[in-house]
Design an enzyme around this catalytic site. Structure first.
Site, PDB file in Angstrom:
ATOM      1  N   ASP A 127     -18.720  45.294  35.546  1.00 51.60           N
ATOM      2  CA  ASP A 127     -17.559  44.446  35.270  1.00 51.60           C
ATOM      3  C   ASP A 127     -16.633  45.091  34.240  1.00 51.60           C
ATOM      4  O   ASP A 127     -17.008  46.040  33.530  1.00 51.60           O
ATOM      5  CB  ASP A 127     -18.025  43.068  34.778  1.00 51.60           C
ATOM      6  CG  ASP A 127     -17.123  41.952  35.258  1.00 51.60           C
ATOM      7  OD1 ASP A 127     -15.950  42.223  35.578  1.00 51.60           O
ATOM      8  OD2 ASP A 127     -17.578  40.793  35.307  1.00 51.60           O
ATOM      9  N   ASP A 187     -12.846  36.618  41.428  1.00 51.20           N
ATOM     10  CA  ASP A 187     -13.772  35.663  40.812  1.00 51.20           C
ATOM     11  C   ASP A 187     -13.678  34.285  41.460  1.00 51.20           C
ATOM     12  O   ASP A 187     -14.475  33.394  41.144  1.00 51.20           O
ATOM     13  CB  ASP A 187     -13.470  35.524  39.315  1.00 51.20           C
ATOM     14  CG  ASP A 187     -14.083  36.648  38.496  1.00 51.20           C
ATOM     15  OD1 ASP A 187     -14.931  37.383  39.030  1.00 51.20           O
ATOM     16  OD2 ASP A 187     -13.705  36.785  37.314  1.00 51.20           O
TER      17      ASP A 187
END
Length: 772
Positions: free
Chosen positions: A499, A563
């Site tokens: 990430d 997301d």
């Protein structure tokens, strides 16, 4: 990007004015160079003393036109406009101000204020043809296939040029893949005795006058890749990212096309910058006429200075042309991504993934996660990924980043028992990391505050309560590398979710702007870990889809597309990301009925149909928050995915130009057109009381197909009181010509619902063809 592979064996060149060379043999630069195949042609005029001009970039040309390229160049030569230079200024791959070109120059830099307007003289042209029956990606093509129909077109060329006065040397590398992706980059060397400050180096390609519309993208968190369409007027349309990563608002590409171009019709030209840091894409039309499409890395003031003998290679500008709409652009990009050298981890299908984030968030508990793993295995999950919250001090997002040690308070037995349990259930284990970041509330920051990527004595604003590590520092890089290497050595980890949850702000390294060196350091870190752990897959995530580019995909195995797991939003996000990336690279998960990011509620048929057309998985507490019926439906969805993933992850992506803007029709058609899977998603209230027919593109018009309605969740969406007869019968049989030309009458589908069609040839398969 890695160096290009070794040249292929020679064949005769595409133009009689360029003699047939041996491998990598320079030729006298006084002719034409055609980098061409059956999909596209880039024709360069190298007859002059300067850099070659571009005669044509677009549709393939007949061999007779290539053999008489001078006649074609003369036919397309421009007149001299009033109040301009006395001679025409044809466009080239590196627009030069010194030639009289009034638009954006491709090279911007200076040597203490001098040498800011270089003028290069061409030294050599080195064509590298592809041998008959093979491609530059190493994939064999059958005789008579489109890749073979331009036997005389070269696939690679290297141009060298020099400006003796400015003490600069330029090398331009051109590569053409079989499916039509053109890659261009410039490499600049400082041959002088004084440093050369480089402000920008970009490649560009000319656009014809009938490219009158532009399409690019914007976005934000959980709403990436929002299309923006506008007329292509005079002036400069520039899209820049100064975020140190492409960004959630980044335009993944820029497209120019003929008026009204769609997914299946119209000429389209597209460009993408394969770089994971700051970048620029632009389209420019001059009042003199014509247009340009170009881009490269975005460099901050003073970021790059070339010392004597040093050189800079810009990122690849990846470009494609299509005469069959946007789907043709996808064919070129997808084909190149799928033709990359095979790796051991790609020797098997893309596994069904369950990620724990929306199931447990930071609330890690071994027993709860063991139960979730058991339920996941029963549903058909093949990879179980433990997300954020496993390392020291990480009870929320305020602390812990940088301390990559297992938290003994939460995991007193370590991660080993959970990993062993996951593997005993027949699943792989994956782990979330964010190696480029640090929380101020961490042991690492307290020990090494100097490792933050920032100007001396100043701390950048925090984002998600975190700062960025300066990985261009050898000590910081070595620490992160050692921690990740130790984790992978100590545990049986099959995949990392990597990430990157914030932009770079005031990123300074060694006294100057540091976004470039940071990107290079991240590439080097990924490359080192891949070399040491070749069987570990890596997913690129950056607040979701904030780092989606072909540079990061040289080193990773998929991207986390967003997301947002809201299926309605995901339909759009995946649709437009999928213009450039094939389905198998798009992480696509089924979330709970009520979406975490939007609060909207959707039926499982829409959530499942959306995830199926990617690298599918789930992000949902299917053990504690799903009932028996939902778990059984999920099992059927994953079984369908496994049954069709070979098709979904190898076939041609097609999208119908449907008249109802709220009804999206898309699918994947097998390379031999023997099979296809389509999705009809009714995203909004239908425009009319009786919906328009669904036309299924990309099939063999001469073949007959059996069409079957598929309901992977077990429950079809409502179809109205009197659905069409073919729907009530569960399917029908029609020709490919009828399916694309006339289509099928859909039922009355409620908004935010979806259904699938499986299409299969009734009598054998057709000959392999190039997906269009």
């Amino acid at each position: 990007m890695p160096d290009s592979p070794a040249p292929d064996s020679p064949v005769p060149t595409a133009d009689s004015t360029v003699p047939s060379p041996g491998p990598d043999s320079p030729v006298t630069p006084r002719g034409f160079v055609a980098v061409a195949n059956a999909r596209v042609c880039l024709l360069l005029d190298a007859r002059g003393a300067g850099l070659p001009s571009v005669v044509h970039w677009g549709a393939p040309l007949d061999q007779t036109d290539l053999d008489r390229a001078a006649d074609l160049a003369d036919a397309l030569s421009a007149p001299v406009p009033p109040a301009g230079p006395d001679s025409p200024v044809p466009p080239g791959l590196l627009p030069e101000h010194a030639t009289g070109y009034p638009g954006r120059p491709g090279l911007r830099g200076h040597r203490n204020g001098a040498d800011w307007t270089p003028l290069f003289a061409l030294e050599s042209v080195t064509p590298s043809p592809a041998p008959s029956g093979t491609t530059s990606g190493g994939t064999a093509h059958a005789a008579g296939s489109p890749a073979d129909s331009h036997q005389h077109g070269i696939r690679r060329a290297t141009l060298t040029a020099v400006d003796e006065h400015a003490a600069l040397r330029l090398r331009t590398e051109i590569e053409l893949a079989p499916d039509g992706l053109l890659r261009i980059r410039h490499v600049l060397r400082n041959t002088g005795r004084a440093p050369y400050a480089l402000d920008g180096l970009e490649a560009a390609l000319p656009l014809p006058a009938h490219a009158t519309e532009l399409l690019d993208f914007t976005g934000r968190h959980c709403r990436e890749r929002v299309p923006q369409r506008q007329p292509f007027h005079d002036g400069l349309r520039v899209r820049e990212s100064r975020r140190g990563r492409p960004g959630l608002d980044a335009t993944i590409g820029m497209l120019a096309g003929a008026s009204g171009f769609g997914f299946r019709h119209g000429e389209v030209w597209a460009a993408h910058v394969a770089w994971s840091g700051g970048h620029t894409l632009y389209a420019e039309r001059l009042p003199e006429g014509g247009g340009m499409l170009g881009g490269g890395e975005l460099l901050a003031p003073g970021e790059l200075t070339l010392g004597p003998g040093e050189e800079y290679a810009m990122p690849w500008l990846c470009a494609a042309y299509s005469d069959t709409g946007i789907d043709g652009i996808s064919s070129a990009f997808h084909g190149w991504l799928r033709s990359r050298p095979p790796r051991a981890r790609w020797s098997r299908p893309r596994p069904v993934v369950l990620n724990t984030w929306e199931a447990v968030y930071f609330r890690h508990d071994e027993q709860r996660l063991r139960a979730l793993a058991e339920t996941a295995a029963e549903a058909g999950v093949e990879r179980f990924v433990l997300d954020d919250g496993w390392f020291q001090g990480r009870r929320d997002d305020h602390a812990g980043l940088g301390d990559w040690y297992v938290d003994e308070e939460v995991w007193p037995r370590g991660l080993g028992p959970l990993i062993g349990h996951v593997r005993s259930l027949g699943m792989e284990f994956g782990l979330w990391v964010e190696p480029e970041m640090v929380n101020p509330d961490s042991r690492l920051f307290r020990d090494h505050p100097e490792w933050v990527l920032a100007p001396p004595g100043r701390t950048p604003p925090k984002a998600r309560h975190q700062l960025v590590l300066d990985l261009a520092r050898p000590d910081a890089w070595a620490y992160v590398h050692e921690r990740l290497d130790a984790l992978l050595n100590a545990h049986q980890i099959a995949a990392l979710k990597w990430d990157h949850n914030r932009d770079l702000v005031a990123a300074q390294h060694a006294g100057r702007a540091g976004a470039h060196t940071q990107t290079v350091a991240v590439y080097r870190l990924l490359d080192a870990l891949r070399d040491q752990h070749p069987d570990v897959e890596i997913e690129s995530c950056a607040s979701g889809g904030g780092r989606v580019d072909l540079g990061i995909l040289e080193r990773t195995d998929r991207v986390w597309t967003s997301d947002c797991n809201d299926a309605l939003e995901r339909q759009a996000i995946q649709r437009w990301t999928g213009v450039f990336l094939p389905p198998e690279l798009l992480g696509a998960h089924i979330g709970p009925a009520r979406a975490h990011t939007t609060g909207r509620t959707h039926a499982l048929d829409l959530r499942a149909a959306t995830a199926l057309f990617g690298h599918a998985g789930a992000e949902w507490d299917i053990d504690g928050a799903a009932d028996d019926a939902e778990r059984a439906a999920l099992q059927r969805v994953f079984a369908l995915y496994k049954r069709h993933r070979a098709l979904l992850h190898s076939g041609a992506v097609v999208r119908a130009d449907h008249p109802d803007p709220g009804a999206w029709v898309h699918g994947v058609v097998a390379a031999d057109r023997s099979e296809a899977l389509f999705c009809y998603a009714q995203l909004a209230v239908p425009a009319h009381g009786v919906p328009a027919p669904v036309r299924l593109p990309g099939l063999d018009p001469a073949q007959r197909y059996r069409i079957r309605v598929v309901h992977p969740t077990g429950t079809p969406p409502p179809a109205g009181a009197t659905p069409p007869r073919w729907w009530s019968a569960g399917g029908t049989t029609l020709s490919g010509r009828a399916l694309e030309g006339l289509g099928l009458q859909p039922p009355l589908t409620p908004p935010e619902r979806a259904w699938l069609l499986h299409v299969e040839a009734t009598a054998g398969t057709t000959a392999p063809v190039s997906p269009r």
